[in-house]
Scaffold this motif. Sequence first.
Motif, PDB file in Angstrom:
ATOM      1  N   GLY A 219     -23.472  15.660   2.135  1.00 36.29           N
ATOM      2  CA  GLY A 219     -24.126  16.727   1.386  1.00 36.29           C
ATOM      3  C   GLY A 219     -25.093  16.273   0.305  1.00 36.29           C
ATOM      4  N   SER A 220     -25.485  14.980   0.303  1.00 37.77           N
ATOM      5  CA  SER A 220     -26.485  14.545  -0.673  1.00 37.77           C
ATOM      6  C   SER A 220     -27.190  13.312  -0.140  1.00 37.77           C
ATOM      7  N   ASP A 221     -28.273  12.937  -0.811  1.00 35.45           N
ATOM      8  CA  ASP A 221     -29.021  11.741  -0.413  1.00 35.45           C
ATOM      9  C   ASP A 221     -28.428  10.484  -1.037  1.00 35.45           C
ATOM     10  N   ALA A 222     -27.425  10.667  -1.900  1.00 37.29           N
ATOM     11  CA  ALA A 222     -26.821   9.524  -2.589  1.00 37.29           C
ATOM     12  C   ALA A 222     -26.006   8.676  -1.615  1.00 37.29           C
ATOM     13  N   ARG A 223     -25.860   7.416  -1.952  1.00 34.90           N
ATOM     14  CA  ARG A 223     -25.006   6.507  -1.185  1.00 34.90           C
ATOM     15  C   ARG A 223     -23.862   6.070  -2.074  1.00 34.90           C
ATOM     16  N   ARG A 224     -22.731   5.765  -1.466  1.00 35.09           N
ATOM     17  CA  ARG A 224     -21.569   5.377  -2.255  1.00 35.09           C
ATOM     18  C   ARG A 224     -21.344   3.877  -2.204  1.00 35.09           C
ATOM     19  N   ASP A 225     -20.757   3.362  -3.281  1.00 28.91           N
ATOM     20  CA  ASP A 225     -20.195   2.026  -3.285  1.00 28.91           C
ATOM     21  C   ASP A 225     -18.753   2.168  -2.814  1.00 28.91           C
ATOM     22  N   SER A 226     -18.329   1.295  -1.901  1.00 29.53           N
ATOM     23  CA  SER A 226     -16.956   1.354  -1.381  1.00 29.53           C
ATOM     24  C   SER A 226     -16.139   0.195  -1.933  1.00 29.53           C
ATOM     25  N   ILE A 227     -14.964   0.512  -2.471  1.00 29.94           N
ATOM     26  CA  ILE A 227     -14.052  -0.530  -2.941  1.00 29.94           C
ATOM     27  C   ILE A 227     -13.122  -0.920  -1.797  1.00 29.94           C
ATOM     28  N   ILE A 228     -12.897  -2.224  -1.655  1.00 29.88           N
ATOM     29  CA  ILE A 228     -12.027  -2.745  -0.600  1.00 29.88           C
ATOM     30  C   ILE A 228     -10.768  -3.305  -1.250  1.00 29.88           C
ATOM     31  N   LEU A 229      -9.613  -2.879  -0.765  1.00 33.09           N
ATOM     32  CA  LEU A 229      -8.328  -3.387  -1.236  1.00 33.09           C
ATOM     33  C   LEU A 229      -7.514  -3.785  -0.011  1.00 33.09           C
ATOM     34  N   SER A 230      -6.474  -4.604  -0.219  1.00 32.66           N
ATOM     35  CA  SER A 230      -5.648  -4.977   0.918  1.00 32.66           C
ATOM     36  C   SER A 230      -4.272  -5.436   0.477  1.00 32.66           C
ATOM     37  N   ILE A 231      -3.386  -5.487   1.456  1.00 34.17           N
ATOM     38  CA  ILE A 231      -2.069  -6.117   1.319  1.00 34.17           C
ATOM     39  C   ILE A 231      -1.922  -7.054   2.513  1.00 34.17           C
ATOM     40  N   LEU A 232      -1.497  -8.281   2.243  1.00 40.30           N
ATOM     41  CA  LEU A 232      -1.249  -9.253   3.306  1.00 40.30           C
ATOM     42  C   LEU A 232       0.241  -9.285   3.639  1.00 40.30           C
ATOM     43  N   LYS A 233       0.544  -9.709   4.848  1.00 37.28           N
ATOM     44  CA  LYS A 233       1.945  -9.739   5.284  1.00 37.28           C
ATOM     45  C   LYS A 233       2.817 -10.565   4.339  1.00 37.28           C
ATOM     46  N   LYS A 234       2.305 -11.707   3.904  1.00 38.50           N
ATOM     47  CA  LYS A 234       3.066 -12.575   2.999  1.00 38.50           C
ATOM     48  C   LYS A 234       3.357 -11.847   1.684  1.00 38.50           C
ATOM     49  N   GLU A 235       2.382 -11.087   1.191  1.00 38.34           N
ATOM     50  CA  GLU A 235       2.566 -10.334  -0.053  1.00 38.34           C
ATOM     51  C   GLU A 235       3.605  -9.227   0.138  1.00 38.34           C
ATOM     52  N   TRP A 236       3.552  -8.591   1.304  1.00 38.67           N
ATOM     53  CA  TRP A 236       4.531  -7.548   1.623  1.00 38.67           C
ATOM     54  C   TRP A 236       5.943  -8.124   1.601  1.00 38.67           C
ATOM     55  N   VAL A 237       6.114  -9.251   2.274  1.00 35.60           N
ATOM     56  CA  VAL A 237       7.427  -9.887   2.366  1.00 35.60           C
ATOM     57  C   VAL A 237       7.878 -10.434   1.008  1.00 35.60           C
ATOM     58  N   ASP A 238       6.965 -11.072   0.288  1.00 33.35           N
ATOM     59  CA  ASP A 238       7.323 -11.741  -0.975  1.00 33.35           C
ATOM     60  C   ASP A 238       7.696 -10.768  -2.090  1.00 33.35           C
ATOM     61  N   ASP A 239       6.896  -9.712  -2.270  1.00 36.01           N
ATOM     62  CA  ASP A 239       7.212  -8.821  -3.400  1.00 36.01           C
ATOM     63  C   ASP A 239       6.768  -7.373  -3.274  1.00 36.01           C
ATOM     64  N   VAL A 240       5.720  -7.100  -2.511  1.00 27.40           N
ATOM     65  CA  VAL A 240       5.196  -5.723  -2.463  1.00 27.40           C
ATOM     66  C   VAL A 240       6.244  -4.747  -1.935  1.00 27.40           C
ATOM     67  N   LYS A 241       6.956  -5.143  -0.894  1.00 27.06           N
ATOM     68  CA  LYS A 241       7.961  -4.247  -0.300  1.00 27.06           C
ATOM     69  C   LYS A 241       9.030  -3.868  -1.315  1.00 27.06           C
ATOM     70  N   GLU A 242       9.591  -4.866  -1.985  1.00 29.79           N
ATOM     71  CA  GLU A 242      10.678  -4.585  -2.945  1.00 29.79           C
ATOM     72  C   GLU A 242      10.162  -3.825  -4.167  1.00 29.79           C
ATOM     73  N   ASN A 243       8.984  -4.182  -4.643  1.00 31.22           N
ATOM     74  CA  ASN A 243       8.411  -3.462  -5.789  1.00 31.22           C
ATOM     75  C   ASN A 243       8.169  -1.993  -5.452  1.00 31.22           C
ATOM     76  N   LEU A 244       7.644  -1.750  -4.259  1.00 34.94           N
ATOM     77  CA  LEU A 244       7.386  -0.380  -3.833  1.00 34.94           C
ATOM     78  C   LEU A 244       8.694   0.378  -3.621  1.00 34.94           C
ATOM     79  N   LYS A 245       9.677  -0.274  -3.041  1.00 31.93           N
ATOM     80  CA  LYS A 245      10.980   0.364  -2.814  1.00 31.93           C
ATOM     81  C   LYS A 245      11.609   0.831  -4.123  1.00 31.93           C
ATOM     82  N   ARG A 246      11.439   0.041  -5.155  1.00 34.21           N
ATOM     83  CA  ARG A 246      11.989   0.411  -6.467  1.00 34.21           C
ATOM     84  C   ARG A 246      11.326   1.649  -7.052  1.00 34.21           C
ATOM     85  N   LYS A 247      10.111   1.934  -6.626  1.00 29.61           N
ATOM     86  CA  LYS A 247       9.368   3.086  -7.146  1.00 29.61           C
ATOM     87  C   LYS A 247       9.666   4.374  -6.381  1.00 29.61           C
ATOM     88  N   LEU A 248      10.370   4.259  -5.283  1.00 29.38           N
ATOM     89  CA  LEU A 248      10.635   5.442  -4.456  1.00 29.38           C
ATOM     90  C   LEU A 248      11.682   6.357  -5.104  1.00 29.38           C
TER      91      LEU A 248
END
Length: 198
Positions: free
Chosen positions: A169-198
């Motif tokens: 709906g406009s002539d403007a263009r957006r900047d896109s931010i890229i984020l990620s999670i790697l399998k090692k990060e999931w196993v090492d801490d992301v999974k448990e940290n996220l589980k604690r927030k549930l």
Amino acid sequence: MDFNFFHPIVLEDETVLLRPLEESDFENLLEISLNEPETWEYSLVRANGRENLEKYIQIALKARENRKEFPFIVFDKKSGEYAGSTRFYDINLEFKTLQLGYTWYGKAFRGTGLNKHCKYLLLEYAFETLGMERVEFRADNNNERSIAAMKSIGCKVEGILRNHMPTLGSDARRDSIILSILKKEWVDDVKENLKRKL
């Protein structure tokens, strides 16, 4: 791992149920579509209004049929209502990567913890069942709420793609931010940290 795009994947815990999006889900999502146009402020594919919702679902189902994406509908068990939609896309089984996005919820479900439950189930499935090595997320760099939500589940910012895509709906263009999670990060801490927030 050979991903079956036509297998009825159902992911659930005590709070949320994700199941494959179907054509009949038009009725389940129509109220949000008609009454909450701000939901798609930063989206490149909008589902606001009857016609756009119908197109949105058709595009998602066609992408699944073409083995490119796997869209889910999100059901909130606490309220007994459908909350929105999300999907796996850019699924590359050879490289063991996928993107997680096209995520939107009605305003009654934002800030309730529902998103963290969804992301936990989706990430667990991506890393532990599909064997992915990397899950990527993208957003409009102006979408502060979405970026904060991604960081809160454990995503790491990789960078900004400047002037990346046109906006609707406009002539403007957006900047896109890229984020990620790697399998090692999931196993090492992301999974448990996220589980604690549930």
